[in-house]
Design a protein around this motif. Structure first.
Motif, PDB file in Angstrom:
ATOM      1  N   UNK A  18      -2.778   3.094  18.020  1.00 39.68           N
ATOM      2  CA  UNK A  18      -1.845   2.568  19.029  1.00 39.68           C
ATOM      3  C   UNK A  18      -1.207   1.259  18.550  1.00 39.68           C
ATOM      4  N   UNK A  19      -1.830   0.609  17.579  1.00 37.09           N
ATOM      5  CA  UNK A  19      -1.323  -0.682  17.097  1.00 37.09           C
ATOM      6  C   UNK A  19      -0.263  -0.539  16.004  1.00 37.09           C
ATOM      7  N   UNK A  20      -0.055   0.689  15.552  1.00 35.78           N
ATOM      8  CA  UNK A  20       0.902   0.912  14.457  1.00 35.78           C
ATOM      9  C   UNK A  20       2.247   1.328  15.042  1.00 35.78           C
ATOM     10  N   UNK A  21       3.284   0.579  14.693  1.00 36.40           N
ATOM     11  CA  UNK A  21       4.599   0.888  15.255  1.00 36.40           C
ATOM     12  C   UNK A  21       5.658   1.143  14.187  1.00 36.40           C
ATOM     13  N   UNK A  22       5.202   1.369  12.946  1.00 32.07           N
ATOM     14  CA  UNK A  22       6.141   1.680  11.869  1.00 32.07           C
ATOM     15  C   UNK A  22       5.726   2.977  11.199  1.00 32.07           C
ATOM     16  N   UNK A  23       6.678   3.691  10.654  1.00 30.09           N
ATOM     17  CA  UNK A  23       6.369   4.879   9.857  1.00 30.09           C
ATOM     18  C   UNK A  23       6.194   4.508   8.391  1.00 30.09           C
ATOM     19  N   UNK A  24       5.311   5.250   7.722  1.00 36.37           N
ATOM     20  CA  UNK A  24       5.087   5.105   6.273  1.00 36.37           C
ATOM     21  C   UNK A  24       4.542   3.723   5.903  1.00 36.37           C
ATOM     22  N   UNK A  25       3.855   3.097   6.826  1.00 34.55           N
ATOM     23  CA  UNK A  25       3.294   1.770   6.566  1.00 34.55           C
ATOM     24  C   UNK A  25       1.774   1.834   6.720  1.00 34.55           C
ATOM     25  N   UNK A  26       1.062   2.100   5.633  1.00 33.27           N
ATOM     26  CA  UNK A  26      -0.398   2.308   5.730  1.00 33.27           C
ATOM     27  C   UNK A  26      -1.109   1.017   6.121  1.00 33.27           C
ATOM     28  N   UNK A  27      -2.073   1.126   7.014  1.00 33.62           N
ATOM     29  CA  UNK A  27      -2.856  -0.032   7.443  1.00 33.62           C
ATOM     30  C   UNK A  27      -4.331   0.250   7.186  1.00 33.62           C
ATOM     31  N   UNK A  28      -5.010  -0.717   6.608  1.00 34.47           N
ATOM     32  CA  UNK A  28      -6.410  -0.550   6.228  1.00 34.47           C
ATOM     33  C   UNK A  28      -7.310  -0.754   7.441  1.00 34.47           C
ATOM     34  N   UNK A  29      -8.246   0.154   7.651  1.00 37.52           N
ATOM     35  CA  UNK A  29      -9.180   0.002   8.776  1.00 37.52           C
ATOM     36  C   UNK A  29     -10.634  -0.079   8.329  1.00 37.52           C
ATOM     37  N   UNK A  30     -10.912   0.239   7.061  1.00 33.36           N
ATOM     38  CA  UNK A  30     -12.293   0.164   6.564  1.00 33.36           C
ATOM     39  C   UNK A  30     -12.271   0.260   5.047  1.00 33.36           C
ATOM     40  N   UNK A  31     -13.352  -0.198   4.430  1.00 34.31           N
ATOM     41  CA  UNK A  31     -13.544   0.054   3.009  1.00 34.31           C
ATOM     42  C   UNK A  31     -14.917   0.682   2.819  1.00 34.31           C
ATOM     43  N   UNK A  32     -15.018   1.513   1.813  1.00 35.89           N
ATOM     44  CA  UNK A  32     -16.295   2.139   1.465  1.00 35.89           C
ATOM     45  C   UNK A  32     -16.302   2.324  -0.050  1.00 35.89           C
ATOM     46  N   UNK A  33     -17.202   1.615  -0.733  1.00 37.04           N
ATOM     47  CA  UNK A  33     -17.301   1.747  -2.198  1.00 37.04           C
ATOM     48  C   UNK A  33     -15.967   1.579  -2.916  1.00 37.04           C
ATOM     49  N   UNK A  34     -15.292   0.490  -2.639  1.00 43.81           N
ATOM     50  CA  UNK A  34     -14.024   0.170  -3.316  1.00 43.81           C
ATOM     51  C   UNK A  34     -12.897   1.148  -2.972  1.00 43.81           C
ATOM     52  N   UNK A  35     -13.151   1.998  -2.020  1.00 43.93           N
ATOM     53  CA  UNK A  35     -12.085   2.843  -1.497  1.00 43.93           C
ATOM     54  C   UNK A  35     -11.575   2.216  -0.203  1.00 43.93           C
ATOM     55  N   UNK A  36     -10.284   2.394   0.043  1.00 44.86           N
ATOM     56  CA  UNK A  36      -9.753   1.933   1.322  1.00 44.86           C
ATOM     57  C   UNK A  36      -9.496   3.128   2.239  1.00 44.86           C
ATOM     58  N   UNK A  37      -9.870   2.964   3.488  1.00 48.87           N
ATOM     59  CA  UNK A  37      -9.566   3.944   4.521  1.00 48.87           C
ATOM     60  C   UNK A  37      -8.369   3.396   5.283  1.00 48.87           C
ATOM     61  N   UNK A  38      -7.299   4.175   5.296  1.00 52.25           N
ATOM     62  CA  UNK A  38      -6.053   3.696   5.887  1.00 52.25           C
ATOM     63  C   UNK A  38      -5.576   4.654   6.966  1.00 52.25           C
ATOM     64  N   UNK A  39      -4.875   4.117   7.943  1.00 59.36           N
ATOM     65  CA  UNK A  39      -4.190   4.941   8.934  1.00 59.36           C
ATOM     66  C   UNK A  39      -2.688   4.775   8.734  1.00 59.36           C
ATOM     67  N   UNK A  40      -1.968   5.863   8.900  1.00 61.73           N
ATOM     68  CA  UNK A  40      -0.516   5.850   8.706  1.00 61.73           C
ATOM     69  C   UNK A  40       0.133   6.766   9.725  1.00 61.73           C
ATOM     70  N   UNK A  41       1.239   6.328  10.278  1.00 59.42           N
ATOM     71  CA  UNK A  41       2.090   7.230  11.054  1.00 59.42           C
ATOM     72  C   UNK A  41       3.277   7.610  10.173  1.00 59.42           C
ATOM     73  N   UNK A  42       3.557   8.902  10.090  1.00 62.16           N
ATOM     74  CA  UNK A  42       4.632   9.345   9.212  1.00 62.16           C
ATOM     75  C   UNK A  42       5.610  10.222   9.968  1.00 62.16           C
ATOM     76  N   UNK A  43       6.852  10.206   9.509  1.00 58.38           N
ATOM     77  CA  UNK A  43       7.902  11.047  10.091  1.00 58.38           C
ATOM     78  C   UNK A  43       9.006  11.190   9.053  1.00 58.38           C
ATOM     79  N   UNK A  44       9.384  12.433   8.798  1.00 62.85           N
ATOM     80  CA  UNK A  44      10.461  12.673   7.835  1.00 62.85           C
ATOM     81  C   UNK A  44       9.922  12.955   6.445  1.00 62.85           C
ATOM     82  N   UNK A  45      10.787  12.771   5.462  1.00 59.35           N
ATOM     83  CA  UNK A  45      10.417  13.050   4.069  1.00 59.35           C
ATOM     84  C   UNK A  45      10.104  11.762   3.335  1.00 59.35           C
TER      85      UNK A  45
END
Lengths: 120, 120
Positions: B12-39
């Motif tokens: 609900x906090x993301x208001x842009x498309x194609x803009x990944x936001x980090x929500x967690x890390x695990x073993x040097x990996x990033x977990x990201x949430x993204x809203x996407x639309x289009x190509x």
């Protein structure tokens, strides 16, 4: 594995509790699905963080400083070395991400609950 | 980050498309949430696999050998070096897992769609 993985479809194939099954790998991490019920053993993983994402149901994670409770669509990362105990009052379906080769019971390599992960 | 993360609440906090936001890390990996639309733009990541898990909606991933289509609860791993293009006909919410520091447009470091990931 070059196919789309449906978490729901894969979960229907799991008929044991506390038996993690691998469904994907990403950068030497394994993505696992597990069905859990009851209390697991307290343990830790010295060399890997462990991400829990609840797909269905409710999961408690007991930690040295208290309990976290995760519902479907919620996740939590247990950092490496931190002792923890997953608990589920009713059957719960979880997605895990952790380093390849991680044993579910950590240092308890011969627990009755020890279950090396295999591909689903 | 020592708290339970709700994917729905974070989204609900993301208001842009194609803009990944980090929500967690695990073993040097990033977990990201993204809203996407289009190509999106065709690109690849030379040094990281990229896991896509659809939280809501439908995502197409165009690959050199054709298109994969993922619906909510389905995931796919694009191996490192494989060119790909995400496409969403309607707004789609995605969870990504990839190495920390991965740029969304890969080798296109100055695309109009380039968006360095920040913590949400």
């Amino acid at each position: 594995m070059d196919s789309v993985v449906s978490l729901a479809d894969k979960l229907t194939l799991i008929d044991e509790h506390w038996s993690p099954r691998i469904v994907a790998t990403v950068n030497e991490q394994e993505v696992k699905l597990v069905k859990v019920l009851g209390e697991f053993v307290w343990h830790d993983h010295p060399d890997t963080d462990e991400l829990f994402l609840v797909v269905r149901g409710t999961l408690h994670i007991d930690l040295p400083d208290g309990r976290r409770t995760l519902r479907a669509g919620e996740m939590y990362v247990v950092p490496r070395t931190v002792r923890h105990r997953p608990v589920a009052d009713e059957e719960c379906h979880i997605l895990l991400i952790e380093s390849a080769g991680t044993l579910n019971t950590g240092e308890h390599t011969d627990s009755a609950l020890t279950s090396p992960a295999t591909w689903l």
